[in-house]
Design an enzyme around this catalytic site. Sequence first.
Site, PDB file in Angstrom:
ATOM      1  N   GLU A  62       2.315 -18.404  -6.629  1.00 15.27           N
ATOM      2  CA  GLU A  62       1.290 -18.580  -5.594  1.00 15.27           C
ATOM      3  C   GLU A  62       0.017 -19.209  -6.168  1.00 15.27           C
ATOM      4  O   GLU A  62      -0.597 -20.051  -5.515  1.00 15.27           O
ATOM      5  CB  GLU A  62       1.005 -17.220  -4.932  1.00 15.27           C
ATOM      6  CG  GLU A  62       2.206 -16.742  -4.133  1.00 15.27           C
ATOM      7  CD  GLU A  62       2.133 -15.291  -3.663  1.00 15.27           C
ATOM      8  OE1 GLU A  62       1.127 -14.608  -3.963  1.00 15.27           O
ATOM      9  OE2 GLU A  62       3.087 -14.840  -2.992  1.00 15.27           O
ATOM     10  N   ARG A 102      -6.894  -2.957   4.461  1.00 22.32           N
ATOM     11  CA  ARG A 102      -6.161  -2.922   5.733  1.00 22.32           C
ATOM     12  C   ARG A 102      -6.398  -1.611   6.475  1.00 22.32           C
ATOM     13  O   ARG A 102      -6.472  -1.585   7.702  1.00 22.32           O
ATOM     14  CB  ARG A 102      -4.668  -3.143   5.461  1.00 22.32           C
ATOM     15  CG  ARG A 102      -4.350  -4.590   5.089  1.00 22.32           C
ATOM     16  CD  ARG A 102      -2.969  -4.711   4.473  1.00 22.32           C
ATOM     17  NE  ARG A 102      -2.539  -6.084   4.307  1.00 22.32           N
ATOM     18  CZ  ARG A 102      -1.460  -6.423   3.612  1.00 22.32           C
ATOM     19  NH1 ARG A 102      -0.717  -5.506   3.020  1.00 22.32           N
ATOM     20  NH2 ARG A 102      -1.119  -7.704   3.505  1.00 22.32           N
ATOM     21  N   HIS A 117      -3.874 -11.097   1.836  1.00 18.27           N
ATOM     22  CA  HIS A 117      -2.596 -11.259   1.133  1.00 18.27           C
ATOM     23  C   HIS A 117      -2.864 -11.099  -0.354  1.00 18.27           C
ATOM     24  O   HIS A 117      -3.875 -11.577  -0.860  1.00 18.27           O
ATOM     25  CB  HIS A 117      -2.014 -12.658   1.383  1.00 18.27           C
ATOM     26  CG  HIS A 117      -0.894 -12.975   0.433  1.00 18.27           C
ATOM     27  ND1 HIS A 117       0.407 -12.609   0.683  1.00 18.27           N
ATOM     28  CD2 HIS A 117      -0.893 -13.561  -0.793  1.00 18.27           C
ATOM     29  CE1 HIS A 117       1.165 -12.970  -0.346  1.00 18.27           C
ATOM     30  NE2 HIS A 117       0.401 -13.558  -1.251  1.00 18.27           N
ATOM     31  N   LYS A 169      -7.006 -13.838   4.960  1.00 22.79           N
ATOM     32  CA  LYS A 169      -6.269 -14.580   5.985  1.00 22.79           C
ATOM     33  C   LYS A 169      -7.200 -14.996   7.133  1.00 22.79           C
ATOM     34  O   LYS A 169      -8.344 -14.521   7.215  1.00 22.79           O
ATOM     35  CB  LYS A 169      -5.124 -13.696   6.491  1.00 22.79           C
ATOM     36  CG  LYS A 169      -4.063 -13.359   5.439  1.00 22.79           C
ATOM     37  CD  LYS A 169      -2.938 -12.586   6.123  1.00 22.79           C
ATOM     38  CE  LYS A 169      -1.878 -12.115   5.155  1.00 22.79           C
ATOM     39  NZ  LYS A 169      -0.796 -11.393   5.849  1.00 22.79           N
ATOM     40  N   TYR A 224       5.365 -18.609   2.147  1.00 18.44           N
ATOM     41  CA  TYR A 224       6.182 -17.521   2.699  1.00 18.44           C
ATOM     42  C   TYR A 224       7.673 -17.873   2.664  1.00 18.44           C
ATOM     43  O   TYR A 224       8.419 -17.497   3.576  1.00 18.44           O
ATOM     44  CB  TYR A 224       5.728 -17.193   4.130  1.00 18.44           C
ATOM     45  CG  TYR A 224       4.441 -16.389   4.192  1.00 18.44           C
ATOM     46  CD1 TYR A 224       4.314 -15.174   3.531  1.00 18.44           C
ATOM     47  CD2 TYR A 224       3.350 -16.836   4.943  1.00 18.44           C
ATOM     48  CE1 TYR A 224       3.136 -14.431   3.586  1.00 18.44           C
ATOM     49  CE2 TYR A 224       2.172 -16.091   5.018  1.00 18.44           C
ATOM     50  CZ  TYR A 224       2.074 -14.890   4.341  1.00 18.44           C
ATOM     51  OH  TYR A 224       0.916 -14.146   4.409  1.00 18.44           O
ATOM     52  N   ASN A 270      -3.293  -8.701   9.323  1.00 18.37           N
ATOM     53  CA  ASN A 270      -3.628  -7.631   8.370  1.00 18.37           C
ATOM     54  C   ASN A 270      -4.596  -8.085   7.277  1.00 18.37           C
ATOM     55  O   ASN A 270      -4.630  -7.545   6.186  1.00 18.37           O
ATOM     56  CB  ASN A 270      -2.360  -6.982   7.815  1.00 18.37           C
ATOM     57  CG  ASN A 270      -1.442  -7.976   7.132  1.00 18.37           C
ATOM     58  OD1 ASN A 270      -1.816  -9.135   6.945  1.00 18.37           O
ATOM     59  ND2 ASN A 270      -0.269  -7.533   6.739  1.00 18.37           N
ATOM     60  N   ARG A 329      -3.117  -4.950  -4.924  1.00 16.60           N
ATOM     61  CA  ARG A 329      -2.196  -4.419  -3.902  1.00 16.60           C
ATOM     62  C   ARG A 329      -2.663  -3.025  -3.438  1.00 16.60           C
ATOM     63  O   ARG A 329      -2.638  -2.727  -2.245  1.00 16.60           O
ATOM     64  CB  ARG A 329      -0.765  -4.320  -4.450  1.00 16.60           C
ATOM     65  CG  ARG A 329      -0.071  -5.642  -4.709  1.00 16.60           C
ATOM     66  CD  ARG A 329       0.290  -6.405  -3.461  1.00 16.60           C
ATOM     67  NE  ARG A 329       1.252  -5.727  -2.614  1.00 16.60           N
ATOM     68  CZ  ARG A 329       1.845  -6.309  -1.566  1.00 16.60           C
ATOM     69  NH1 ARG A 329       1.568  -7.568  -1.248  1.00 16.60           N
ATOM     70  NH2 ARG A 329       2.682  -5.647  -0.818  1.00 16.60           N
ATOM     71  N   PHE A 351      10.186 -13.017  12.586  1.00 18.43           N
ATOM     72  CA  PHE A 351       8.747 -13.112  12.822  1.00 18.43           C
ATOM     73  C   PHE A 351       8.107 -14.347  12.189  1.00 18.43           C
ATOM     74  O   PHE A 351       6.898 -14.548  12.280  1.00 18.43           O
ATOM     75  CB  PHE A 351       8.034 -11.830  12.341  1.00 18.43           C
ATOM     76  CG  PHE A 351       8.204 -11.531  10.869  1.00 18.43           C
ATOM     77  CD1 PHE A 351       7.403 -12.143   9.915  1.00 18.43           C
ATOM     78  CD2 PHE A 351       9.180 -10.626  10.430  1.00 18.43           C
ATOM     79  CE1 PHE A 351       7.547 -11.861   8.559  1.00 18.43           C
ATOM     80  CE2 PHE A 351       9.331 -10.331   9.078  1.00 18.43           C
ATOM     81  CZ  PHE A 351       8.509 -10.950   8.139  1.00 18.43           C
ATOM     82  N   THR A 375       1.357  -2.932   4.009  1.00 20.58           N
ATOM     83  CA  THR A 375       1.513  -4.142   4.827  1.00 20.58           C
ATOM     84  C   THR A 375       1.222  -3.848   6.298  1.00 20.58           C
ATOM     85  O   THR A 375       0.533  -4.619   6.972  1.00 20.58           O
ATOM     86  CB  THR A 375       2.958  -4.690   4.674  1.00 20.58           C
ATOM     87  OG1 THR A 375       3.201  -4.931   3.292  1.00 20.58           O
ATOM     88  CG2 THR A 375       3.139  -5.974   5.465  1.00 20.58           C
TER      89      THR A 375
HETATM   90  P1  IDP Z   1       2.582  -8.280   2.194  1.00 22.29           P
HETATM   91  O1  IDP Z   1       1.638  -9.225   2.899  1.00 22.29           O
HETATM   92  O2  IDP Z   1       2.041  -6.870   2.184  1.00 22.29           O
HETATM   93  O3  IDP Z   1       3.010  -8.767   0.841  1.00 22.29           O
HETATM   94  P2  IDP Z   1       5.213  -9.095   3.175  1.00 22.29           P
HETATM   95  O4  IDP Z   1       6.361  -8.177   3.417  1.00 22.29           O
HETATM   96  O5  IDP Z   1       5.306 -10.071   2.043  1.00 22.29           O
HETATM   97  O6  IDP Z   1       3.899  -8.189   3.073  1.00 22.29           O
HETATM   98  O7  IDP Z   1       4.992  -9.910   4.523  1.00 22.29           O
HETATM   99  C1  IDP Z   1       4.141 -11.019   4.566  1.00 22.29           C
HETATM  100  C2  IDP Z   1       3.344 -10.997   5.850  1.00 22.29           C
HETATM  101  O8  IDP Z   1       4.226 -11.234   6.942  1.00 22.29           O
HETATM  102  C3  IDP Z   1       2.674  -9.663   6.162  1.00 22.29           C
HETATM  103  O9  IDP Z   1       1.423  -9.526   5.539  1.00 22.29           O
HETATM  104  C4  IDP Z   1       2.553  -9.703   7.656  1.00 22.29           C
HETATM  105  O10 IDP Z   1       1.378 -10.422   8.042  1.00 22.29           O
HETATM  106  C5  IDP Z   1       3.774 -10.494   8.056  1.00 22.29           C
HETATM  107  N1  IDP Z   1       4.860  -9.595   8.466  1.00 22.29           N
HETATM  108  C6  IDP Z   1       5.678  -8.883   7.660  1.00 22.29           C
HETATM  109  N2  IDP Z   1       6.566  -8.181   8.378  1.00 22.29           N
HETATM  110  C7  IDP Z   1       6.279  -8.455   9.673  1.00 22.29           C
HETATM  111  C8  IDP Z   1       6.850  -8.018  10.903  1.00 22.29           C
HETATM  112  O11 IDP Z   1       7.803  -7.239  10.954  1.00 22.29           O
HETATM  113  N3  IDP Z   1       6.271  -8.542  12.029  1.00 22.29           N
HETATM  114  C9  IDP Z   1       5.226  -9.415  12.001  1.00 22.29           C
HETATM  115  N4  IDP Z   1       4.665  -9.840  10.857  1.00 22.29           N
HETATM  116  C10 IDP Z   1       5.180  -9.363   9.714  1.00 22.29           C
END
Ligand code: IDP
Length: 137
Positions: free
Chosen positions: A126, A102, A115, A9, A49, A112, A85, A57, A91
């Site tokens: 994707e 991470r 992805h 990212k 997304y 973070n 993963r 968010f 996450t």
């Molecule tokens: P992942 O990246 O581990 O698959 P997802 O739940 O698909 O996690 O969320 C996508 C991205 O959205 C996360 O990597 C993070 O950057 C962002 N994200 C997820 N939940 C939150 C939140 O509660 N606040 C801010 N950003 C979030």
Amino acid sequence: MEKTFFMIKPDGVKRNLVGDVVSRVEKRGLTIKAMKMLQISDELAKKHYAEHVDKPFFSDLEEFITSGPVVAMVVEGPKAIKTVRNMMGATDPFEAKPGTIRGDYALIIDENVVHGSDSAESAEREINLFFNEDEIV
Ligand code: IDP
């Protein structure tokens, strides 16, 4: 053999972590089948997304993911989806174990570093979103 979509990212690219993250993927034994740097448009962010567009968010997430170049990859290997993963860590970096990407390089969920697809369906979706078939070697 399984293919997954993996992406460094904007925060990872800005912090010069591309070499390290790619190196971890290679050293684990996974194969990089495609790789490119690109700037994600608002349109692509909404598609990528799609499951989060209604979340509170999302506007911050869209602003962040379009804020600078990313490095997108297709990575292949046995159980590549779960392996990547596991290498990424949780996450929320606060929960991510040391030794994961991470867990080693991030502190907050908004930034973070990486992805990775979370299922076979998202991997296919994707990969097709970011790559044409002729870009995958
Ligand atoms: P992942 O990246 O581990 O698959 P997802 O739940 O698909 O996690 O969320 C996508 C991205 O959205 C996360 O990597 C993070 O950057 C962002 N994200 C997820 N939940 C939150 C939140 O509660 N606040 C801010 N950003 C979030």
